[in-house]
Write an enzyme that holds these catalytic residues in place. Structure first.
Site, PDB file in Angstrom:
ATOM      1  CG  ASP A  86      36.204  43.228  42.313  1.00 53.51           C
ATOM      2  OD1 ASP A  86      36.568  44.403  42.117  1.00 53.51           O
ATOM      3  OD2 ASP A  86      36.190  42.372  41.426  1.00 53.51           O
ATOM      4  CG  ASN A 104      40.027  33.040  35.215  1.00 51.29           C
ATOM      5  OD1 ASN A 104      39.348  34.057  35.030  1.00 51.29           O
ATOM      6  ND2 ASN A 104      40.420  32.655  36.410  1.00 51.29           N
ATOM      7  CG  HIS A 149      37.940  36.549  36.862  1.00 58.05           C
ATOM      8  ND1 HIS A 149      39.226  36.234  37.240  1.00 58.05           N
ATOM      9  CD2 HIS A 149      37.964  37.878  36.590  1.00 58.05           C
ATOM     10  CE1 HIS A 149      39.973  37.328  37.199  1.00 58.05           C
ATOM     11  NE2 HIS A 149      39.229  38.336  36.807  1.00 58.05           N
ATOM     12  CD  GLU A 179      39.392  33.847  40.008  1.00 57.62           C
ATOM     13  OE1 GLU A 179      39.190  33.818  38.780  1.00 57.62           O
ATOM     14  OE2 GLU A 179      40.469  34.227  40.510  1.00 57.62           O
TER      15      GLU A 179
HETATM   16  C1  F6R Z   1      38.107  44.120  38.864  1.00 53.45           C
HETATM   17  C2  F6R Z   1      37.297  42.997  38.369  1.00 53.45           C
HETATM   18  C3  F6R Z   1      37.929  41.942  37.535  1.00 53.45           C
HETATM   19  C4  F6R Z   1      38.653  42.521  36.308  1.00 53.45           C
HETATM   20  C5  F6R Z   1      39.326  41.412  35.514  1.00 53.45           C
HETATM   21  C6  F6R Z   1      40.108  41.939  34.354  1.00 53.45           C
HETATM   22  O1  F6R Z   1      37.311  45.000  39.624  1.00 53.45           O
HETATM   23  O2  F6R Z   1      36.151  42.921  38.674  1.00 53.45           O
HETATM   24  O3  F6R Z   1      36.948  41.023  37.117  1.00 53.45           O
HETATM   25  O4  F6R Z   1      37.732  43.194  35.503  1.00 53.45           O
HETATM   26  O5  F6R Z   1      40.190  40.714  36.364  1.00 53.45           O
HETATM   27  O6  F6R Z   1      41.201  42.666  34.838  1.00 53.45           O
HETATM   28  P1  F6R Z   1      42.140  43.508  33.868  1.00 53.45           P
HETATM   29  O7  F6R Z   1      41.301  44.611  33.333  1.00 53.45           O
HETATM   30  O8  F6R Z   1      43.221  44.032  34.780  1.00 53.45           O
HETATM   31  O9  F6R Z   1      42.627  42.584  32.834  1.00 53.45           O
END
Ligand code: F6R
Length: 241
Positions: free
Chosen positions: A67, A136, A138, A143
């Protein structure tokens, strides 16, 4: 799902780095799907450390990140593209021509999402997808919602997700973009093999629901239950019951 527990994020990351380097040694043209965020920082540090000792050659590896924020591109230091350059690509020698990335500054975001799907297909698909998970549930920026997108798309970030990304923006949540471009659920599920990493107590409930709960759009990671080759690597704090 294959669940693997580690004492802490460092041990988990060292193990995963060894596995990734072995996969590249076996298949030099490996196509990797990669996450950003807090969780993979020790993984990228371990890859920087282990690559010279292992003698692994990254020059034929292709990468596709999950992303990017809408409005940000390679020259913005808060972009995920810049994060990947800092944390991994430059240090291990990924060929810039082999880096696949969503351009958050694209004039036509929908066309950019279509281009990304085609680029992944042209590379032969993703061999190994590394994922983090949001508190959450995702994955990527898919989301929780009543409906999910199959393909790469423009996504609106939930307030908690923006807060979790504030560190990249000097702690100022108001500077975190409200939208991102993200691989969709089918883009992720088409990867041949998936490894999801989760560390810290804040992820325990999401990991537990992902593994034990029903498959639901309200917890997008639960769709990984449908994939035939998923490994979930957790530290003790994020460990499911
Ligand atoms: C980022 C991504 C998100 C993160 C998720 C966890 O490229 O795809 O899905 O993996 O938000 O983020 P952290 O590791 O910062 O807790």
């Amino acid at each position: 799902m294959n669940i693997q527990r580690f004492t802490d994020g460092r041990a988990l990351s060292q193990d995963l780095a060894r596995r990734m380097l072995a996969a590249i040694d076996r298949q030099p043209g490996l196509v990797l799907g990669l996450p950003t965020g807090r969780t993979p920082l020790p993984l990228y540090a371990a890859l920087r450390e282990q690559t010279p000792a292992a003698g692994t050659d990254w020059s034929a590896v292709r990468t596709f990140n999950l992303d990017e924020f809408v409005g940000l591109g390679a020259s913005d230091r808060e972009s995920y593209r810049a994060y990947m350059e800092r944390e991994l690509f430059a240090a291990v020698g990924v060929n810039p021509a082999h880096v696949g990335f969503l351009d958050g500054r694209a004039a036509d975001p929908d066309a950019e999402c279509g281009r990304y799907e085609e680029a992944i297909a042209a590379a032969g698909g993703i061999d190994l997808m590394i994922l983090g998970i949001g508190a959450n549930g995702h994955i990527g920026f898919n989301e929780p919602a009543t409906g999910l997108h199959a393909r790469t798309h423009r996504a609106r970030l939930q307030p908690g997700t923006r807060a979790a990304n504030a560190a990249l923006f000097g702690g100022d949540i108001s500077r975190v973009p409200e939208e991102a471009l993200s691989m969709g659920m089918a883009t992720i599920l088409r990867a041949r093999s998936v490894i999801l990493m989760a560390t810290g107590a804040g992820k325990a409930a999401a990991v537990d629901a992902m593994i034990r709960g029903p498959i639901t759009t309200m917890l997008p990671a639960s769709f990984l239950q449908l994939h035939p080759d998923v490994t979930v690597m957790v530290d003790l704090a994020a460990s499911p019951r």
